[in-house]
Design a protein around this motif. Structure first.
Motif, mmCIF file in Angstrom:
data_model
loop_
_atom_site.group_PDB
_atom_site.id
_atom_site.type_symbol
_atom_site.label_atom_id
_atom_site.label_comp_id
_atom_site.label_asym_id
_atom_site.label_seq_id
_atom_site.Cartn_x
_atom_site.Cartn_y
_atom_site.Cartn_z
ATOM 1 N N VAL A 1 -8.490 -30.153 -32.777
ATOM 2 C CA VAL A 1 -8.757 -31.346 -33.580
ATOM 3 C C VAL A 1 -9.684 -30.920 -34.712
ATOM 4 N N TYR A 2 -9.438 -31.413 -35.889
ATOM 5 C CA TYR A 2 -10.323 -31.122 -37.028
ATOM 6 C C TYR A 2 -10.864 -32.414 -37.596
ATOM 7 N N PRO A 3 -12.042 -32.391 -38.214
ATOM 8 C CA PRO A 3 -12.960 -31.266 -38.313
ATOM 9 C C PRO A 3 -13.381 -30.814 -36.917
ATOM 10 N N GLU A 4 -13.587 -29.521 -36.739
ATOM 11 C CA GLU A 4 -13.891 -29.057 -35.395
ATOM 12 C C GLU A 4 -15.353 -29.323 -35.045
ATOM 13 N N GLU A 5 -15.610 -29.264 -33.761
ATOM 14 C CA GLU A 5 -16.960 -29.503 -33.262
ATOM 15 C C GLU A 5 -17.908 -28.474 -33.876
ATOM 16 N N ARG A 6 -19.053 -28.952 -34.356
ATOM 17 C CA ARG A 6 -20.030 -28.039 -34.958
ATOM 18 C C ARG A 6 -20.903 -27.415 -33.877
ATOM 19 N N GLU A 7 -21.637 -26.378 -34.280
ATOM 20 C CA GLU A 7 -22.458 -25.664 -33.293
ATOM 21 C C GLU A 7 -23.478 -26.574 -32.627
ATOM 22 N N ASP A 8 -23.910 -27.609 -33.354
ATOM 23 C CA ASP A 8 -24.911 -28.515 -32.770
ATOM 24 C C ASP A 8 -24.252 -29.605 -31.908
ATOM 25 N N GLY A 9 -22.932 -29.457 -31.673
ATOM 26 C CA GLY A 9 -22.251 -30.422 -30.807
ATOM 27 C C GLY A 9 -21.770 -31.670 -31.526
ATOM 28 N N SER A 10 -21.982 -31.739 -32.830
ATOM 29 C CA SER A 10 -21.533 -32.937 -33.559
ATOM 30 C C SER A 10 -20.060 -32.806 -33.953
ATOM 31 N N TRP A 11 -19.422 -33.957 -34.114
ATOM 32 C CA TRP A 11 -18.019 -34.006 -34.564
ATOM 33 C C TRP A 11 -17.970 -34.748 -35.887
ATOM 34 N N PRO A 12 -17.875 -34.049 -37.000
ATOM 35 C CA PRO A 12 -17.786 -34.776 -38.278
ATOM 36 C C PRO A 12 -16.481 -35.583 -38.362
ATOM 37 N N ASP A 13 -16.522 -36.600 -39.194
ATOM 38 C CA ASP A 13 -15.302 -37.370 -39.457
ATOM 39 C C ASP A 13 -14.476 -36.680 -40.542
ATOM 40 N N PRO A 14 -13.190 -36.941 -40.546
ATOM 41 C CA PRO A 14 -12.400 -36.494 -41.704
ATOM 42 C C PRO A 14 -12.854 -37.276 -42.930
ATOM 43 N N SER A 15 -12.758 -36.640 -44.080
ATOM 44 C CA SER A 15 -13.303 -37.297 -45.279
ATOM 45 C C SER A 15 -12.283 -37.496 -46.387
ATOM 46 N N THR A 16 -11.242 -36.678 -46.381
ATOM 47 C CA THR A 16 -10.388 -36.603 -47.566
ATOM 48 C C THR A 16 -8.944 -36.460 -47.119
ATOM 49 N N MET A 17 -8.062 -37.194 -47.735
ATOM 50 C CA MET A 17 -6.665 -37.051 -47.338
ATOM 51 C C MET A 17 -5.774 -37.059 -48.577
ATOM 52 N N PHE A 18 -4.928 -36.046 -48.624
ATOM 53 C CA PHE A 18 -3.862 -36.010 -49.620
ATOM 54 C C PHE A 18 -2.549 -36.324 -48.902
ATOM 55 N N VAL A 19 -1.784 -37.251 -49.438
ATOM 56 C CA VAL A 19 -0.472 -37.564 -48.869
ATOM 57 C C VAL A 19 0.555 -37.429 -49.983
ATOM 58 N N TRP A 20 1.604 -36.667 -49.728
ATOM 59 C CA TRP A 20 2.701 -36.585 -50.698
ATOM 60 C C TRP A 20 4.009 -36.418 -49.940
ATOM 61 N N ARG A 21 5.089 -36.918 -50.491
ATOM 62 C CA ARG A 21 6.424 -36.865 -49.888
ATOM 63 C C ARG A 21 6.514 -37.622 -48.566
ATOM 64 N N GLY A 22 5.584 -38.494 -48.300
ATOM 65 C CA GLY A 22 5.633 -39.209 -47.031
ATOM 66 C C GLY A 22 4.838 -40.481 -47.148
ATOM 67 N N ASN A 23 4.948 -41.314 -46.126
ATOM 68 C CA ASN A 23 4.312 -42.632 -46.143
ATOM 69 C C ASN A 23 3.507 -42.761 -44.861
ATOM 70 N N TYR A 24 2.539 -41.839 -44.707
ATOM 71 C CA TYR A 24 1.782 -41.723 -43.452
ATOM 72 C C TYR A 24 1.224 -43.052 -42.973
ATOM 73 N N PHE A 25 0.618 -43.784 -43.876
ATOM 74 C CA PHE A 25 -0.124 -44.987 -43.458
ATOM 75 C C PHE A 25 0.825 -46.054 -42.924
ATOM 76 N N ASN A 26 1.956 -46.223 -43.571
ATOM 77 C CA ASN A 26 2.914 -47.233 -43.116
ATOM 78 C C ASN A 26 3.547 -46.845 -41.789
ATOM 79 N N GLN A 27 3.755 -45.543 -41.602
ATOM 80 C CA GLN A 27 4.524 -45.070 -40.452
ATOM 81 C C GLN A 27 3.644 -44.757 -39.248
ATOM 82 N N ALA A 28 2.331 -44.961 -39.377
ATOM 83 C CA ALA A 28 1.426 -44.579 -38.299
ATOM 84 C C ALA A 28 1.518 -45.568 -37.139
#
Lengths: 358, 972
Positions: free
Chosen positions: B553-580
């Motif tokens: 899973v990304y972003p991967e767990e950091r050394e301090d045990g924290s899990w950052p959130d995803p921050s940025t998304m590029f979508v092309w040739r697809g309709n990810y949000f509608n099809q989720a």
């Protein structure tokens, strides 16, 4: 006025029936066992001929689910055609209401996508009926329901009642190939042709105030494009399962002649309208019915009487012939009929240049 | 658009004759007279007489009217970048500088004249893509959101402004070490590998995350990696025609494989029997010779019942089972694990005798099974062989002396027989509703046929237990030895995931070779909160899989045990949000975590609507690219028929310009290279444009400036188009001339491409006796992974799916593919909508509708604990009672309130698809994007339907927690 009386086809042994004064007759065979209702033919035709200028609502080629209302709604009950095979008196018909065709809906894409509207995307003036409204519905009860698809174009009939109906003689049948056309110079939009066609395959253009109809893509079959290449009508060429054969009914070496005249498996739609269509159909077969216990049982899924209503009494023999030849193929025997019905030979699929040297 | 709409009065009155007049008979010919000239109409004055309009019409000059319309200025070859598996080559006609229309090019070279002609390929959607080129939906300029996401309020910005904003954001993320918070989602390379690669290449250079899609869309049949060690490998559709017996099993090919349907239809005339297995009397069932109608979700029971008939009546192919499958292998009765050669002192010279399996020969001697993982070189080892020099026994039940003492063992075959013995005709009928005699007869016919094939599709792959269903149906072709020969096999067609020109595409997309791939189902659900919203067992298994490193899973767990959130998304040739799937949670939990969503699109789809910046992409008729599918063995191109409309640019140009802007800004800002925390590389943004346009295979600088050069790169660097051992080579120009049949099949295929014959998979194993790429080296029906044993799924077995998905409601929710769209593309197309009902519909069985007082055309709510959607009811007599069919992919903006078909689908997935196998080394099952990972299933969902203006009860009180549901979402 128009018709050939000596070749009128009541006698099974007569030659093929080309109208008097017509040299050759274009014809099409459509195999309903290969129609998947994808409507590529519909779009092929629409993109080519009926995009604008009052023709948006028209589908010169449409595909309808049977049993069903069809396009325009209820066309089979709308009259037209001839009172008898004598072709002396026409049968009175009706002009369908606008709503029976369905309107060419316009939508609110721009408002939603670019102007912040929170409405859903919808036809601007609502939608109550359309050319394919009852798609896939058919009849019967699960699991013994049934439906199939019926593609339709103008039948370019041997005895076209639309031609007879026009008081201005603005419709005619071409001498060289029997294609039925509406003269766009001469037509004044009376719509007697719309009324007179029992298949409701002539349409009124509300902008030009003239009637329009399927032209069998004559510029394509004449090779009139910039490349000079001959093409079959777009509805046939673009059909993915290639369920249409195009050629001349009187081409005795061609597959259409064999299917119509020799094997007699290709039948006209609603022969009782007496116009003698030149579009023929291979009637549909379907998997057998189920019992309450989920067993397949040897009972026709599509009621035979319904098929007789569509294709006349010859449908029984046609289906028997197809089943007999399918059995032969299953047993590994050669069957000319089964070969003709497959799309293995594009040169035979479209035989449009056979009479060019006439 | 139309300015020609007219009112009804003009419609009726323009000639002064109304419909009523006709009904009264005024229009009858008898009044008009024989020639029509006696009709009293002043417009007739001076009209020239026509003697007989049948044959001798004298005034035909007007016919030029239509001849003049049949004219154009130029023709370009192109196709469509949509995940339909069609890959159809079209001619695009240009008139007066605009695309006018398209027609199939119709020039695929014929493979074999005894097969149906391969031409034309196409469908009604492809036949009107022209409409999209100039549509209202077209994105013409870079846009920045001014309202809330989804509101459709934008400001037009310049390309430079857009690229600078994105570049600065990306530089901030990378320099802060959050490069693995940058996601790129684009599906299905085969439909346009260059466009796929455009963004993937940049994301790869940025150290970002590339998303899987085949598993996410539940197109991946997990049973195939489990049993055959292969993602999927299918015959091209032309091979259907070679079958004597074809079962279309949950694959509605007449709707979803329109260009290929002819091979199925024509096979019926060639002598094949065609059986359809569908819950409804589907559009494919109508053209079969026999239709079986199992109740939804019972396909596994039906398949295992058929398998029992074949086994019980000894209709199986014994030699195939002995050589090609795990059936003779011994399994310990005490542990359920395979007996390993090391335990009984065999295969001492193998690399790892504990990964060598054991058979019993005709004399009763224990023998190591050739081709086992422990004696071969990795998953794929063409040097090794499974060929037997002894005759193993299938049915073994005995004890053996091991290091642990005497142990009872049984062969897989004996275990299978015991499993199958439960599937009696009475049980199968009770479970599936299919007649006892009917299904057994079909099983016998299938086993008797010379060449029998199953066409397998989404209808059976969207269920929670899809892996079991796959394995059960696969078992039928294995038992009968229907593999590796023309007309045989199990052809699973769902998605255009598999690309022929693999190496060229891969190296174009991922030049560094260090790829952060992620299983999108897990990524999406993880960040949408599934761990807090699924059953405890599944949550624990998800945690274990991530902890073990089986699934990333990304972003991967950091050394301090924290899990950052995803921050940025590029979508092309697809309709990810509608099809989720899990749409409520995705919108409410995942989407707010993203600081920047960039959509690159030719049209304003739902993902674009919910993005922050939308960049205008070239349409399919405005760019260079390639197009392929596993339904056929040809490659053909996109070429521009016209220049991109407005400010649109090709995907390749857009990402190249973004790379250029990032490099420019990084140099201006003087950023330092960043050490990648997982891979041995530096992420250097100051050279990223130079890296983007360099040919990494040859080292040539500036070689990949445009899409055509990138297309050539793909062809040049792929075995399929430029085979190593041949002078033959397919160039881009060749494909423009005519679609080209590929020259060879690379390593990711299991057979060669032969002249004169359709591609048929599995010949490397069945004919050439290479080990199957499984743990055992054989088709593996027994899986001794701990989790499989724990769940009782070591063999294919029929289980009920989760019962409470979506809540306790009486109807099953089914979201099949429609003929009217390819996923969401064409969903909102005017021409297509006019041939439907103009808005989303739900298909209801007449009884279900009547019970609820619903009539055709009524507006109804389909609802469950997740939410509700408002749609039009359509009565469908061929639908099975108890199932609600809502064709999927309608866009969010086609529903009031912006919920959509996925609103009703919660997040859920199956733990067996999170494993690695063997547990320690994972050569057989290991995470690889689109090959192995959890599938995003959606067919186990319960709903009900009611009239929209019916009783209250919607909203909050419906959202009680029952079973699996997402977090939040109380305000739906």
């Amino acid at each position: 006025m128009s018709s050939n009386t000596q070749n009128d086809g009541e006698d099974e042994d007569t030659l093929i029936n080309v109208a008097d004064g017509v040299d050759h007759q274009v014809a099409m065979v459509m195999d309903l066992n290969k129609c998947i209702g994808c409507q590529t033919c519909t779009i092929a035709c629409k993109s080519l001929w009926t995009e604008d200028g009052g023709s948006e609502y028209m589908y010169w080629n449409n595909v309808e689910t049977k049993p069903g209302e069809g396009y325009p709604r209820g066309w089979e009950e709308s009259g037209g055609g001839w009172q008898s095979g004598e072709h002396t008196d026409r049968q009175t018909g009706e002009i369908p209401d606008r709503e029976d065709y369905g309107r060419a809906w316009e939508f609110n894409h721009e408002e939603i996508m670019y102007e912040g509207s929170d409405e859903p995307l919808r036809p601007r003036d609502g939608a109550e009926w359309g050319p394919n409204w009852d798609e896939d519905e058919g009849a019967g009860e699960y699991p013994n329901s049934y439906y199939f698809y019926l593609p339709r174009i103008c039948n370019h009939c041997t005895h076209p009642s639309c031609v007879e109906a026009c008081p201005r003689s603005a419709l005619y049948k071409r001498e060289e190939d029997g294609i039925v056309l509406v003269d766009q110079d001469r037509c004044r939009g009376y719509r007697y042709c719309v009324e007179g066609c029992p298949y409701k395959k002539v349409y009124y253009n509300t902008v030009s105030k003239k009637s329009e109809k399927c032209i069998f893509c004559y510029p394509r079959i004449e090779g009139e494009g910039p490349d000079g290449e001959t093409f079959a009508p777009a509805c046939a060429e673009e059909c993915p399962p290639q369920l249409r054969l195009v050629g001349f009914l009187d081409d005795e070496d061609g597959p259409i002649y064999k299917l119509v005249e020799e094997y007699e498996v290709a039948l006209p739609l609603h022969p009782e309208f007496q116009t003698q269509p030149n579009v023929y159909y291979i009637p549909p077969f379907a998997p057998p019915q189920h019992t309450d216990e989920g067993e397949s049982v040897d009972v026709d899924r599509i009621p035979r009487q319904y098929l007789r209503e569509l294709f006349g009494d010859r449908v029984d023999e046609a289906l028997d012939t197809i089943e007999r030849e399918r059995q032969r193929a299953r047993q590994g025997a050669d069957s000319e009929l089964m070969e003709i019905l497959q799309d293995k030979n594009p040169a035979e699929q479209y035989r449009l240049e056979v009479f060019e040297d006439d | 658009m139309s300015e020609h709409d007219i009112d009804d009065d003009r419609w009726m009155d323009s000639s002064g004759i109304t419909r009523r007049d006709f009904v009264r008979g005024l229009g009858a010919a008898s009044i008009v007279g024989a020639t029509g000239l006696s009709f009293a109409d002043e417009e007739m004055d001076g009209l020239q007489a026509v003697d007989d309009p049948i044959g001798s019409y004298p005034y035909r000059e007007w016919e030029d009217l239509y001849r003049e319309e049949w004219d154009w200025d130029s023709v370009a070859r192109s196709t469509h970048s949509v995940n339909c598996t069609g890959s159809c080559s079209w001619n695009v006609y240009v008139k007066d500088g605009q695309v006018w229309r398209e027609e199939q090019a119709g020039d695929y070279p014929v493979i074999d004249e005894d097969l149906p002609d391969p031409n034309p390929r196409g469908c009604q959607k492809g036949a009107c893509y022209t409409d999209y080129v100039n549509a209202d939906q077209r994105v013409l300029h870079p846009l920045r959101r001014t309202g809330e996401r989804g509101e459709g309020q934008w400001e037009r910005i310049s390309w430079d402004e857009a690229l600078t904003e994105i570049a600065d954001h990306v530089i901030d993320e990378v320099q802060a070490g959050r490069y693995d918070a940058i996601s790129g989602f684009t599906p299905i390379p085969a439909m346009s590998p260059v466009s796929f690669a455009s963004g993937s290449r940049l994301v790869n250079l940025l150290g970002g995350v590339s998303h899987s899609f085949y598993d996410w869309y539940s197109d991946l049949p997990p049973g195939q990696p489990i049993t055959w060690g292969t993602q999927t490998d299918n015959a091209e559709s032309a091979d259907w025609h070679n079958a004597d017996y074809i079962i279309a099993w949950g694959s509605n090919i007449n709707v979803t494989r329109i260009p290929d349907a002819k091979y199925f239809l024509d096979a019926g005339y060639e002598g094949a029997k065609r059986v359809g297995i569908f819950t409804d009397y589907s559009q494919t069932a109508i053209h079969t010779d026999e239709w079986l109608a199992p109740e939804g979700g019972t396909d596994t029971a039906l398949a295992l019942g058929m398998a029992q008939t074949i086994v019980d009546e000894e209709l199986y192919d014994e030699s195939h089972l002995k050589e090609q499958t795990d059936m003779p292998l011994l399994v310990r009765e005490d542990t359920g694990k395979f007996l390993r050669a090391g335990e009984v002192g065999l295969a001492a010279d193998a690399d790892d005798p504990d990964k060598v399996f054991v058979m019993v020969d005709e004399d009763g001697e224990l023998r190591p099974a050739p081709g086992s993982l422990g004696e071969r070189d990795g998953q794929h080892d063409p040097e090794s062989s499974i060929e037997l020099d002894f005759d193993p026994q299938l049915g073994v039940e005995r004890s053996v002396e091991t290091d642990d003492g005497e142990v009872a063992v049984r062969s897989v075959w004996e275990n299978l027989r015991e499993e199958l013995s439960q599937y009696t005709p009475a049980f199968v009928h009770e479970e599936t509703g299919v007649g006892e005699n009917t299904y057994q007869r079909v099983a016998r016919e299938f086993a008797d046929a010379d060449a029998a094939k199953i066409i397998h599709g989404k209808g059976v792959n969207d269920w929670y237990h899809n892996d079991l269903g796959n394995r059960a149906i696969q078992l039928l072709v294995t038992l009968t030895g229907n593999l590796g020969e023309p007309g045989t096999g199990l052809d699973h067609y769902v998605g255009q995931e598999k690309i022929w020109t693999f190496h060229g595409w891969k190296t174009l997309s991922f030049p560094t070779g260090s790829v952060r791939g992620v299983p999108t189902t897990l990524w999406t659900y993880f960040h949408a909160g599934i761990l807090d919203n699924t059953d405890p067992d599944t949550a624990e298994k998800i945690r274990e899989s991530i902890d073990e490193g089986w699934m990333p899973v990304y972003p991967e767990e950091r050394e301090d045990g924290s899990w950052p959130d995803p921050s940025t998304m590029f979508v092309w040739r697809g309709n990810y949000f509608n099809q989720a799937k899990g749409n409520v949670a995705v919108e409410e939990q995942l989407w707010p975590k993203l600081d920047l969503v960039v959509d690159i699109n030719f049209r304003m789809d739902s993902t674009a609507m919910y993005s922050d910046i939308v960049l205008p992409a070239a349409s399919h008729y405005e760019k260079h690219d390639l197009n392929m599918t596993d339904m056929h063995t040809y490659v053909h191109p996109f070429t521009p028929a016209v220049e991109p409309l407005g400010e649109a640019k090709s995907d390749w140009e857009i990402f190249r310009l973004l790379a250029e802007k990032i490099q420019e800004r990084a140099q201006e800002r003087g950023v330092e290279p960043v050490e990648d925390r997982s891979f041995d590389r530096e992420i250097d943004l100051t050279t990223i444009y130079d890296d983007y346009v360099r040919d990494w295979e040859t080292g040539e600088e500036g070689a990949l400036e445009d899409g055509r050069e990138a297309s050539e790169f793909v062809l040049e660097h792929s075995e399929e188009s430029n085979p190593a051992d041949s002078d033959e080579q397919i160039t881009f120009a060749d494909t423009v001339e005519q679609p080209q049949r590929l020259e060879a099949a690379g390593d990711h295929w299991t057979s060669d491409i032969e002249d004169g014959a359709p591609y048929v998979p599995w010949q490397d194993y069945v004919q050439d006796k290479q080990p199957w790429p499984t743990f055992t080296g054989r088709q593996q029906y027994y899986v001794d992974h701990d989790w499989f044993l724990e769940l009782g799924e070591e063999l294919p077995t029929h289980k009920e799916g989760p019962q409470d998905t979506g809540g306790d409601y009486p109807l099953s929710y089914n979201t099949p593919h429609s003929r009217w769209s390819i996923h969401s593309t064409w969903r909102e197309n005017t021409k297509m909508l006019r041939l439907q009902r103009g808005e989303p519909t739900v298909f209801l069985n007449p009884e279900d509708a009547e019970e609820r007082g619903i009539e055709d055309g009524d507006t109804v709510e389909v609802y469950n604990d997740m939410g509700s959607v408002e749609v039009q009811a359509k009565i469908y007599p061929s639908g099975d009672p108890g199932t609600v069919r809502h064709f999927f992919s309608w866009e969010k903006f086609q529903y009031p309130g912006r919920d959509n078909f996925n609103t009703l689908v919660p997040m859920y997935m199956k733990p067996t698809q999170l494993v690695q196998y063997p547990e320690d080394t994972g050569e057989h099952l290991y995470f690889f994007p689109n090959y192995w990972g959890p599938t995003g299933v959606n067919s186990d969902v319960n709903v009900d339907v009611r009239l929209t203006d019916g009783q209250s009860g919607s909203g909050d009180e419906q959202r009680e927690s029952v079973g699996v549901r997402p977090a939040g979402g109380d305000d739906q």
